[in-house]
Scaffold this motif. Structure first.
Motif, PDB file in Angstrom:
ATOM      1  N   ASP A   1       6.527  -1.776  -5.342  1.00 37.82           N
ATOM      2  CA  ASP A   1       5.430  -1.728  -4.387  1.00 37.82           C
ATOM      3  C   ASP A   1       4.104  -1.533  -5.105  1.00 37.82           C
ATOM      4  O   ASP A   1       4.022  -1.011  -6.217  1.00 37.82           O
TER       5      ASP A   1
ATOM      6  N   ALA B   1       8.804   3.135  -3.920  1.00 36.61           N
ATOM      7  CA  ALA B   1       9.130   2.048  -3.002  1.00 36.61           C
ATOM      8  C   ALA B   1      10.395   2.379  -2.220  1.00 36.61           C
ATOM      9  O   ALA B   1      11.421   2.688  -2.812  1.00 36.61           O
TER      10      ALA B   1
ATOM     11  N   VAL C   1      15.506  -1.000   0.198  1.00 39.96           N
ATOM     12  CA  VAL C   1      15.690  -1.977   1.265  1.00 39.96           C
ATOM     13  C   VAL C   1      17.074  -1.847   1.901  1.00 39.96           C
ATOM     14  O   VAL C   1      17.304  -2.338   3.009  1.00 39.96           O
TER      15      VAL C   1
ATOM     16  N   CYS D   1       5.156  -7.572   5.450  1.00 43.34           N
ATOM     17  CA  CYS D   1       5.515  -6.655   4.355  1.00 43.34           C
ATOM     18  C   CYS D   1       4.353  -6.447   3.398  1.00 43.34           C
ATOM     19  O   CYS D   1       4.057  -5.310   2.986  1.00 43.34           O
TER      20      CYS D   1
ATOM     21  N   ARG E   1       1.567  -4.227   4.561  1.00 42.38           N
ATOM     22  CA  ARG E   1       1.923  -2.809   4.469  1.00 42.38           C
ATOM     23  C   ARG E   1       2.171  -2.392   3.018  1.00 42.38           C
ATOM     24  O   ARG E   1       2.663  -1.294   2.762  1.00 42.38           O
ATOM     25  N   ARG E   2       1.851  -3.278   2.092  1.00 46.43           N
ATOM     26  CA  ARG E   2       2.013  -3.021   0.657  1.00 46.43           C
ATOM     27  C   ARG E   2       3.466  -2.708   0.313  1.00 46.43           C
ATOM     28  O   ARG E   2       3.755  -1.820  -0.499  1.00 46.43           O
ATOM     29  N   ARG E   3       4.373  -3.446   0.890  1.00 48.85           N
ATOM     30  CA  ARG E   3       5.800  -3.272   0.633  1.00 48.85           C
ATOM     31  C   ARG E   3       6.325  -4.517  -0.078  1.00 48.85           C
ATOM     32  O   ARG E   3       6.959  -5.377   0.518  1.00 48.85           O
ATOM     33  N   THR E   4       6.013  -4.600  -1.365  1.00 51.05           N
ATOM     34  CA  THR E   4       6.393  -5.774  -2.145  1.00 51.05           C
ATOM     35  C   THR E   4       7.900  -5.909  -2.253  1.00 51.05           C
ATOM     36  O   THR E   4       8.451  -7.013  -2.195  1.00 51.05           O
ATOM     37  N   ARG E   5       8.591  -4.779  -2.412  1.00 57.41           N
ATOM     38  CA  ARG E   5      10.049  -4.838  -2.531  1.00 57.41           C
ATOM     39  C   ARG E   5      10.658  -5.420  -1.255  1.00 57.41           C
ATOM     40  O   ARG E   5      11.587  -6.234  -1.310  1.00 57.41           O
ATOM     41  N   ALA E   6      10.114  -5.037  -0.110  1.00 62.37           N
ATOM     42  CA  ALA E   6      10.599  -5.571   1.151  1.00 62.37           C
ATOM     43  C   ALA E   6      10.331  -7.071   1.252  1.00 62.37           C
ATOM     44  O   ALA E   6      11.171  -7.839   1.743  1.00 62.37           O
TER      45      ALA E   6
ATOM     46  N   LEU F   1      15.151  -3.181   7.179  1.00 69.51           N
ATOM     47  CA  LEU F   1      13.825  -2.672   6.850  1.00 69.51           C
ATOM     48  C   LEU F   1      13.313  -1.730   7.933  1.00 69.51           C
ATOM     49  O   LEU F   1      12.696  -0.698   7.639  1.00 69.51           O
TER      50      LEU F   1
ATOM     51  N   ARG G   1      12.577   2.231   7.543  1.00 68.33           N
ATOM     52  CA  ARG G   1      11.226   2.704   7.843  1.00 68.33           C
ATOM     53  C   ARG G   1      11.249   3.849   8.850  1.00 68.33           C
ATOM     54  O   ARG G   1      10.492   4.819   8.736  1.00 68.33           O
TER      55      ARG G   1
END
Length: 228
Positions: free
Chosen positions: A4, A10, A13, A92, A95-100, A152, A156
């Motif tokens: 992330d 992060a 997932v 994603c 929301r700055r959720r690169t892994r997602a 996800l 969350r």
């Protein structure tokens, strides 16, 4: 280093509370995929289970249900599928959720590739020798997408094992049943093709999630807490 872009760890997932249950379901689903594939390898006719459903519904739906079936089918076509993926990835990244975001792309991508490879390996056909049918790629895609979104969301919201697993399976079941109905109703697949596509997604998505989490966690600096 976490995948992330923010400074927090992060989130996984594949939520930790769900891992054992989801893994068990994935193993059972893989066995179903293998069993059905072996049973119908090289076939070009519906099996006994297929005949319970396929003759009264295959390519026989009328308006307005035919329009509904075609609309659902569109979600599994390249344009419709790409639109769903882009919306999910954009959400994603916002929301700055690169892994997602990686999970969305990799999860559906690996599922579709696996379904495509299985089609060539099994060699089951419908409506001619060039129409490989097992497993249903459309069903595999939409089921995979629903499972990914549900995983996800559960992670969350922090749901526990029982509720989280139930919600993930419910999402996958609704998506798979909806697309499966459309594929059978339009005569594109046998019911057992649909079941195979559904189980393919149930197998591949958890495995992909585990691999992404494992890869990302290995990059986390020593001493940084494991994401919950």
């Amino acid at each position: 280093m976490a995948l992330d872009t923010d400074t927090r760890p992060a989130p996984a997932v594949l939520p930790t509370p769900l891992r054992t249950c989801i893994a068990s379901i994935a193993v059972l689903a893989a066995l179903v995929v293998i069993a059905l594939g072996a049973m119908y390898a090289g076939h070009s006719e519906p099996g006994t289970v297929d005949r319970w459903f396929v003759e009264p519904t295959a390519d026989s739906v009328r308006s307005p249900w035919r329009g509904v079936a075609l609309a659902v089918d569109f979600l599994g076509e390249p344009v419709g599928a790409a639109a769903l993926i882009l919306v999910a990835v954009a959400g994603c990244l916002l929301r700055r959720r690169t892994r997602a975001a990686v999970f969305v792309v990799a999860g559906v991508g690996v599922t579709v590739v696996t379904a495509t490879l299985l089609k060539s390996l099994v060699g089951r056909t419908i409506h001619g020798p060039d129409n490989l049918s097992y497993p249903s790629g459309h069903t595999a895609f939409l089921t995979a997408f629903a499972l990914i979104v549900a995983l996800l969301a559960v992670g969350r919201l922090g749901f526990g094992r029982a509720l989280g697993t139930l919600l993930v399976l419910a999402a996958g079941l609704v998506a798979g049943a909806t697309m499966g109905w459309a594929q059978v109703a339009l005569g594109a697949h046998y019911p057992t093709d649909v079941l195979g596509g559904w189980c393919t997604a149930l197998t591949v998505v958890p495995a992909t999630a585990w691999l992404i989490d494992r890869t990302a966690d290995r990059r986390r600096p020593t001493g940084q807490p494991e994401p919950r």
